[in-house]
Scaffold this motif. Structure first.
Motif, PDB file in Angstrom:
ATOM      1  N   ARG A 187     -25.306 -80.852  18.542  1.00 32.02           N
ATOM      2  CA  ARG A 187     -26.338 -79.859  18.788  1.00 32.02           C
ATOM      3  C   ARG A 187     -25.895 -78.421  18.540  1.00 32.02           C
ATOM      4  O   ARG A 187     -26.710 -77.523  18.440  1.00 32.02           O
ATOM      5  CB  ARG A 187     -26.827 -79.963  20.246  1.00 32.02           C
ATOM      6  N   TYR A 188     -24.574 -78.207  18.505  1.00 29.47           N
ATOM      7  CA  TYR A 188     -24.053 -76.857  18.348  1.00 29.47           C
ATOM      8  C   TYR A 188     -23.163 -76.729  17.109  1.00 29.47           C
ATOM      9  O   TYR A 188     -22.399 -77.648  16.785  1.00 29.47           O
ATOM     10  CB  TYR A 188     -23.187 -76.468  19.547  1.00 29.47           C
ATOM     11  N   ASP A 189     -23.250 -75.570  16.463  1.00 26.99           N
ATOM     12  CA  ASP A 189     -22.189 -75.176  15.544  1.00 26.99           C
ATOM     13  C   ASP A 189     -20.998 -74.784  16.405  1.00 26.99           C
ATOM     14  O   ASP A 189     -21.107 -73.905  17.264  1.00 26.99           O
ATOM     15  CB  ASP A 189     -22.597 -73.961  14.707  1.00 26.99           C
ATOM     16  N   MET A 190     -19.846 -75.430  16.203  1.00 26.14           N
ATOM     17  CA  MET A 190     -18.651 -75.079  16.952  1.00 26.14           C
ATOM     18  C   MET A 190     -17.990 -73.885  16.263  1.00 26.14           C
ATOM     19  O   MET A 190     -17.710 -73.939  15.054  1.00 26.14           O
ATOM     20  CB  MET A 190     -17.691 -76.258  16.999  1.00 26.14           C
ATOM     21  N   VAL A 191     -17.735 -72.820  17.000  1.00 26.39           N
ATOM     22  CA  VAL A 191     -17.261 -71.560  16.415  1.00 26.39           C
ATOM     23  C   VAL A 191     -16.077 -71.021  17.202  1.00 26.39           C
ATOM     24  O   VAL A 191     -15.990 -71.186  18.429  1.00 26.39           O
ATOM     25  CB  VAL A 191     -18.385 -70.501  16.401  1.00 26.39           C
ATOM     26  N   ALA A 192     -15.153 -70.374  16.502  1.00 28.44           N
ATOM     27  CA  ALA A 192     -14.017 -69.719  17.154  1.00 28.44           C
ATOM     28  C   ALA A 192     -13.662 -68.454  16.399  1.00 28.44           C
ATOM     29  O   ALA A 192     -13.822 -68.381  15.173  1.00 28.44           O
ATOM     30  CB  ALA A 192     -12.805 -70.643  17.210  1.00 28.44           C
ATOM     31  N   VAL A 193     -13.174 -67.463  17.136  1.00 28.10           N
ATOM     32  CA  VAL A 193     -12.636 -66.245  16.535  1.00 28.10           C
ATOM     33  C   VAL A 193     -11.281 -65.990  17.176  1.00 28.10           C
ATOM     34  O   VAL A 193     -11.146 -66.056  18.410  1.00 28.10           O
ATOM     35  CB  VAL A 193     -13.576 -65.033  16.738  1.00 28.10           C
ATOM     36  N   ASP A 194     -10.276 -65.742  16.372  1.00 29.41           N
ATOM     37  CA  ASP A 194      -8.992 -65.314  16.926  1.00 29.41           C
ATOM     38  C   ASP A 194      -9.155 -63.881  17.429  1.00 29.41           C
ATOM     39  O   ASP A 194      -9.526 -62.990  16.645  1.00 29.41           O
ATOM     40  CB  ASP A 194      -7.892 -65.371  15.868  1.00 29.41           C
ATOM     41  N   PRO A 195      -8.905 -63.635  18.716  1.00 32.82           N
ATOM     42  CA  PRO A 195      -9.043 -62.266  19.220  1.00 32.82           C
ATOM     43  C   PRO A 195      -8.121 -61.294  18.486  1.00 32.82           C
ATOM     44  O   PRO A 195      -7.108 -61.701  17.899  1.00 32.82           O
ATOM     45  CB  PRO A 195      -8.646 -62.394  20.696  1.00 32.82           C
ATOM     46  N   ARG A 196      -8.470 -60.039  18.493  1.00 35.11           N
ATOM     47  CA  ARG A 196      -7.648 -59.015  17.839  1.00 35.11           C
ATOM     48  C   ARG A 196      -6.199 -59.104  18.326  1.00 35.11           C
ATOM     49  O   ARG A 196      -5.923 -59.254  19.511  1.00 35.11           O
ATOM     50  CB  ARG A 196      -8.228 -57.632  18.111  1.00 35.11           C
ATOM     51  N   GLY A 197      -5.281 -59.051  17.351  1.00 36.14           N
ATOM     52  CA  GLY A 197      -3.861 -59.136  17.668  1.00 36.14           C
ATOM     53  C   GLY A 197      -3.310 -60.536  17.734  1.00 36.14           C
ATOM     54  O   GLY A 197      -2.101 -60.723  17.935  1.00 36.14           O
ATOM     55  N   VAL A 198      -4.174 -61.550  17.547  1.00 39.18           N
ATOM     56  CA  VAL A 198      -3.780 -62.943  17.739  1.00 39.18           C
ATOM     57  C   VAL A 198      -3.827 -63.714  16.425  1.00 39.18           C
ATOM     58  O   VAL A 198      -4.822 -63.650  15.691  1.00 39.18           O
ATOM     59  CB  VAL A 198      -4.696 -63.629  18.771  1.00 39.18           C
ATOM     60  N   ALA A 199      -2.772 -64.449  16.141  1.00 32.88           N
ATOM     61  CA  ALA A 199      -2.726 -65.423  15.042  1.00 32.88           C
ATOM     62  C   ALA A 199      -3.196 -64.846  13.715  1.00 32.88           C
ATOM     63  O   ALA A 199      -2.497 -64.077  13.079  1.00 32.88           O
ATOM     64  CB  ALA A 199      -3.515 -66.683  15.422  1.00 32.88           C
ATOM     65  N   ARG A 200      -4.426 -65.165  13.314  1.00 38.25           N
ATOM     66  CA  ARG A 200      -4.918 -64.762  12.000  1.00 38.25           C
ATOM     67  C   ARG A 200      -5.670 -63.436  12.024  1.00 38.25           C
ATOM     68  O   ARG A 200      -6.152 -62.987  10.988  1.00 38.25           O
ATOM     69  CB  ARG A 200      -5.831 -65.870  11.457  1.00 38.25           C
ATOM     70  N   SER A 201      -5.811 -62.837  13.199  1.00 31.56           N
ATOM     71  CA  SER A 201      -6.567 -61.581  13.333  1.00 31.56           C
ATOM     72  C   SER A 201      -5.616 -60.407  13.560  1.00 31.56           C
ATOM     73  O   SER A 201      -5.421 -59.947  14.685  1.00 31.56           O
ATOM     74  CB  SER A 201      -7.577 -61.685  14.487  1.00 31.56           C
ATOM     75  N   GLU A 202      -5.006 -59.948  12.467  1.00 38.11           N
ATOM     76  CA  GLU A 202      -4.070 -58.833  12.512  1.00 38.11           C
ATOM     77  C   GLU A 202      -3.080 -58.993  13.663  1.00 38.11           C
ATOM     78  O   GLU A 202      -3.061 -58.218  14.621  1.00 38.11           O
ATOM     79  CB  GLU A 202      -4.826 -57.508  12.594  1.00 38.11           C
ATOM     80  N   PRO A 203      -2.222 -60.016  13.580  1.00 36.83           N
ATOM     81  CA  PRO A 203      -1.365 -60.381  14.715  1.00 36.83           C
ATOM     82  C   PRO A 203      -0.364 -59.306  15.112  1.00 36.83           C
ATOM     83  O   PRO A 203       0.263 -58.671  14.265  1.00 36.83           O
ATOM     84  CB  PRO A 203      -0.634 -61.634  14.210  1.00 36.83           C
ATOM     85  N   VAL A 204      -0.219 -59.123  16.403  1.00 33.17           N
ATOM     86  CA  VAL A 204       0.856 -58.288  16.939  1.00 33.17           C
ATOM     87  C   VAL A 204       2.181 -58.978  16.638  1.00 33.17           C
ATOM     88  O   VAL A 204       2.313 -60.192  16.801  1.00 33.17           O
ATOM     89  CB  VAL A 204       0.696 -58.122  18.464  1.00 33.17           C
ATOM     90  N   THR A 205       3.169 -58.213  16.178  1.00 31.38           N
ATOM     91  CA  THR A 205       4.504 -58.756  15.957  1.00 31.38           C
ATOM     92  C   THR A 205       5.529 -57.865  16.640  1.00 31.38           C
ATOM     93  O   THR A 205       5.324 -56.654  16.758  1.00 31.38           O
ATOM     94  CB  THR A 205       4.833 -58.874  14.457  1.00 31.38           C
ATOM     95  N   CYS A 206       6.623 -58.466  17.076  1.00 34.20           N
ATOM     96  CA  CYS A 206       7.608 -57.711  17.857  1.00 34.20           C
ATOM     97  C   CYS A 206       9.047 -57.980  17.464  1.00 34.20           C
ATOM     98  O   CYS A 206       9.851 -57.054  17.377  1.00 34.20           O
ATOM     99  CB  CYS A 206       7.439 -58.026  19.339  1.00 34.20           C
ATOM    100  N   LEU A 207       9.411 -59.228  17.266  1.00 34.94           N
ATOM    101  CA  LEU A 207      10.790 -59.612  16.968  1.00 34.94           C
ATOM    102  C   LEU A 207      10.801 -60.598  15.811  1.00 34.94           C
ATOM    103  O   LEU A 207       9.810 -61.287  15.555  1.00 34.94           O
ATOM    104  CB  LEU A 207      11.435 -60.279  18.187  1.00 34.94           C
ATOM    105  N   ASP A 208      11.941 -60.684  15.128  1.00 33.99           N
ATOM    106  CA  ASP A 208      12.067 -61.742  14.137  1.00 33.99           C
ATOM    107  C   ASP A 208      12.496 -63.024  14.852  1.00 33.99           C
ATOM    108  O   ASP A 208      12.763 -63.032  16.057  1.00 33.99           O
ATOM    109  CB  ASP A 208      13.012 -61.346  13.001  1.00 33.99           C
TER     110      ASP A 208
END
Length: 556
Positions: free
Chosen positions: A171-192
Motif C-alpha cells: 500500500r505504500y511506496d517505501m522511502v528513505a533519505v540519508d540525513p544531512r552528514g550521513v552516509a550518502r548525504s554529504e557525509p561528515v568525516t573525521c579520521l582515516d
C-alpha cells in the motif's frame, strides 16, 4: 550504544550522492545500530537521574511549531521535482534532493541529500487483511533506523523494503533519505581508517592522570579531524534541520501529510518533525522512543542503566547454562566476573588472530566492552556473546568479541569504516550541550554512573566526555515536544530496552498531546518486527487504517 568513539572512513564527498550510491551496495548491519546518541552513543545517541518519574520532564521549554505557510525563500526547495532513476539495486529508484545548508540563510548554499524508494507492490489482499477499507496506494512511508548516523537508504535497501509486512509494502511506496552528514548525504568525516582503529582502542577507564590525558587527547584529535574535514557542515547537522529536510521531501513526494516509522534516534527525529509541523503529521510510529526533555548527562546515565538492565537479563539467562563463561551462580556474580575480565584486558589485551589488515589490533578493555554492549541490543545475539566470552576468557582468543565490536562500529573486513560514528558525534554534540565540562567533572559523576551500572558505568561516563572538546557550539537544548493538534502518534517502548530505556517512551507519550503508548514487555532494542504478533498487528493496523488504540496498550 552510542559511543564517543567514531569510526573513520573517508567516503567521497564530491559528486552526486546517487552515483556514490550506485558504486556501493548497502552494507547489511545489525539492529544494534538503531541508536547512538551523545556519548558512547547516546550511548551516546549515544546516554537519567534515578528516582525520577518516568513521565516527568526536566524542562518546561516547549518546542514551537513553525509557521504553517511556506516561507517564500524556501519555495524553490518545496517546489523541486525529484528525478528518479535506477541506482544499481534491483527494484529501487534513487534521486538527489536539495535542502538549504542554513535554514536561517537559505541563499548561503545547498546540501544534497540521497533519497531512495521502492514503489508500492499493489494488490488488494494485503490491505483487507488489516481491515483497510480502501485498496491501492496510500502514499509514501518514510523510514529511519536511528543513530544518529545510521543510513536510512542502506536500511531501506537491505531490510525495510523486504522485511516490512507485505500488506504494508503493498500500500505504500517505501522511502528513505540519508540525513544531512550521513552516509550518502554529504557525509561528515573525521579520521582515516588507521586513525579510527586507534581511536576505538582508546582506554575509556583511565587509571591515572596520564591515561586521562591520553583519553582527552584522543577526543581532541577526533574533534579537530572533524573540523578540518567537515568544518562548514558541522554547524548544520542538527535534528531540527534534518526534520525540516523531511518536510521538503514530503512535499517533493506529493504527500499532504508525513507517514513515518522511526526507530531509536529516529523517534527523536520523528517527534521533532511533529513538534515543528503538527498539522502535517500523518501516521507516525516512534519505536524505541527517546525523551527530548532530558539534558545530555541525564540521558547518558539513563542509557547506562538501560544497558545494565539488559546485561542482567543476559546474565540470568547465561548462568542457567552449564557452560556459561561467567559462572553458574547468579547474575550479580556474573557481573563481577565480567568486570574482572575487563580489568584483565586493561592490563593484558588478547590476541585476535587474522582479522583483516595488519593494523596490530588486540582485544583490550575498550573493544571488549563495545562487543558486549553490541550484543545487548538483541537477545538473539546472546548465544553468540556466550561463545565469544568463552573463547576470550577460556581460550584467550579475542577474535569473536572483536567481531561484535567491529559490527557495532561498522568496520568492514578490509579495515574501512562507515561514517556512522562521525555523524553520530556531530549530531549529538550539536543537539545538546555536553554532558561534562572537564575530566574532573567526569570523576565527580563516576559514583552515580557506577551505581547505574557496576559493569559499564565507568566506561560510559568517560565516553560522554567527547562533546566537551567539540569545535561547534550546541544549537539545541532540552525541550518538551507537545505537537498540539497532530493526528494520533504511536509511541512504542520495550520494558527492558538497553539503549532507549522504557521510561523514555512513557515520558515522550506524556508530552505528545495525541500520543498512544504501545508497550512491549520484553528484551532487546525496539519492538516492531521482533516477533510479537500483538505489537506487529497493532502497528500494521495503524499504518493501514489510521486506527490507533484509544488507550495505552501492552503486548508480550
Amino acid at each position: 550504544m552510542e559511543t564517543s568513539h567514531p569510526r573513520a572512513s573517508t567516503p567521497a564527498r564530491a559528486g552526486d550522492p546517487d552515483r556514490h550510491l550506485e558504486r556501493q551496495r548497502p552494507r547489511a548491519r545489525t539492529r544494534a545500530r538503531h541508536l547512538r546518541r551523545g556519548s558512547l552513543s547516546l550511548l551516546a545517541v549515544g546516554l537519567l537521574i534515578s528516582g525520577c518519574s518516568s513521565a516527568s520532564s526536566s524542562t518546561d521549554v516547549v518546542m514551537d511549531e513553525l509557521p504553517r505557510a511556506t516561507p517564500k525563500e524556501l519555495a524553490s526547495y518545496y517546489g523541486q521535482k525529484l528525478r528518479w532513476r535506477g541506482c544499481g539495486v534491483p527494484g529501487f529508484q534513487c534521486a538527489t534532493m536539495k535542502a538549504p545548508l542554513d535554514y536561517d540563510k537559505p541563499d548561503a548554499g545547498d546540501v544534497k541529500l540521497a533519497v531512495s524508494r521502492k514503489r508500492a507492490t499493489g494488490g488488494s489482499k494485503a490491505g483487507t487483511e488489516a481491515g483497510a477499507k480502501a485498496e491501492g496506494r496510500l502514499g509514501s512511508l518514510l523510514v529511519n533506523p536511528g543513530g544518529p548516523g545510521g543510513s536510512a537508504v542502506g536500511y531501506l535497501q537491505s531490510f525495510a523494503a523486504l522485511g516490512y509486512p507485505e500488506k504494508v509494502r503493498a500500500r505504500y511506496d517505501m522511502v528513505a533519505v540519508d540525513p544531512r552528514g550521513v552516509a550518502r548525504s554529504e557525509p561528515v568525516t573525521c579520521l582515516d581508517d588507521r586513525e579510527m582503529s586507534a581511536y576505538t582502542q582508546t582506554d575509556t577507564t583511565p587509571d591515572d592522570r596520564r591515561e586521562t590525558g591520553q583519553l582527552a587527547a584522543s577526543y581532541k584529535k577526533f574533534a579537530a579531524g572533524c573540523e578540518k574535514r567537515s568544518g562548514k557542515l558541522l554547524g548544520h547537522v542538527s535534528t531540527v534541520e534534518a526534520a525540516r529536510d523531511m518536510d521538503i521531501l514530503r512535499a517533493a513526494l506529493g504527500d499532504k501529510k508525513l507517514t513515518y516509522v522511526g526507530a531509536s534516534y529516529g523517534t527523536f527525529l520523528g517527534a521533532t518533525y511533529a513538534g515543528l509541523f503538527p498539522d502535517r503529521v500523518g501516521r507516525l510510529v516512534l519505536d524505541g522512543a527517546m525523551d527530548p526533555s532530558l539534558p545530555a548527562r541525564r540521558m547518558n546515565r539513563d542509557q547506562t542503566a538501560g544497558f545494565e538492565t539488559a546485561f542482567q537479563s543476559f546474565a540470568k539467562d547465561c548462568v542457567r547454562q552449564p557452560d556459561c563463561p561467567l559462572g553458574t551462580k547468579n547474575a550479580a556474580d556474573a557481573g563481577k566476573r565480567l568486570k574482572g575480565f575487563f580489568a584483565d584486558l586493561d592490563r593484558a589485551p588478547l590476541s585476535v588472530g587474522d582479522t583483516g589488515p595488519a593494523d596490530g589490533r588486540k582485544l583490550g578493555e575498550a573493544l571488549a566492552t563495545t562487543g558486549v554492549i553490541a550484543a545487548m541490543y538483541d537477545e538473539t545475539s546472546w548465544p553468540q556473546l556466550r561463545d565469544a566470552l568463552a573463547a576470550a576468557m577460556k581460550d584467550k582468543d579475542g577474535s569473536m568479541l572483536l567481531a561484535l565490536s567491529d559490527s557495532y562500529y561498522e568496520r568492514d573486513g578490509d579495515g574501512s569504516y562507515s561514517n556512522l560514528m562521525f555523524a553520530n558525534t556531530a549530531v549529538n554534540c550539536l543537539d545538546l550541550p555536553p554532558s561534562f565540562t572537564s575530566p574532573e567533572d567526569v570523576r565527580k559523576a563516576l559514583p552515580d554512573f557506577e551505581k547505574a551500572s557496576p559493569v559499564f558505568g565507568e566506561g560510559l561516563a568517560w565516553s560522554a566526555l567527547n562533546c566537551t572538546y567539540w569545535p561547534t557550539k550546541a544549537t539545541g537544548k532540552p525541550h518538551r515536544i507537545e505537537a498540539e493538534g497532530a493526528d494520533p502518534i504511536m509511541v512504542v517502548g520495550t520494558t527492558r530496552d538497553p539503549a532507549t530505556p522504557y521510561r523514555w517512551a512513557k515520558a515522550l507519550a506524556a508530552q505528545l498531546t495525541s500520543a498512544r503508548l504501545l508497550t512491549y514487555e520484553g528484551d532487546g532494542h525496539t519492538a516492531y518486527g521482533r516477533g510479537s504478533r500483538c505489537v506487529d498487528e497493532t502497528i500494521n493496523t495503524y499504518l493501514l487504517t489510521g486506527r490507533a488504540p484509544k488507550n495505552a496498550k501492552r503486548c508480550t
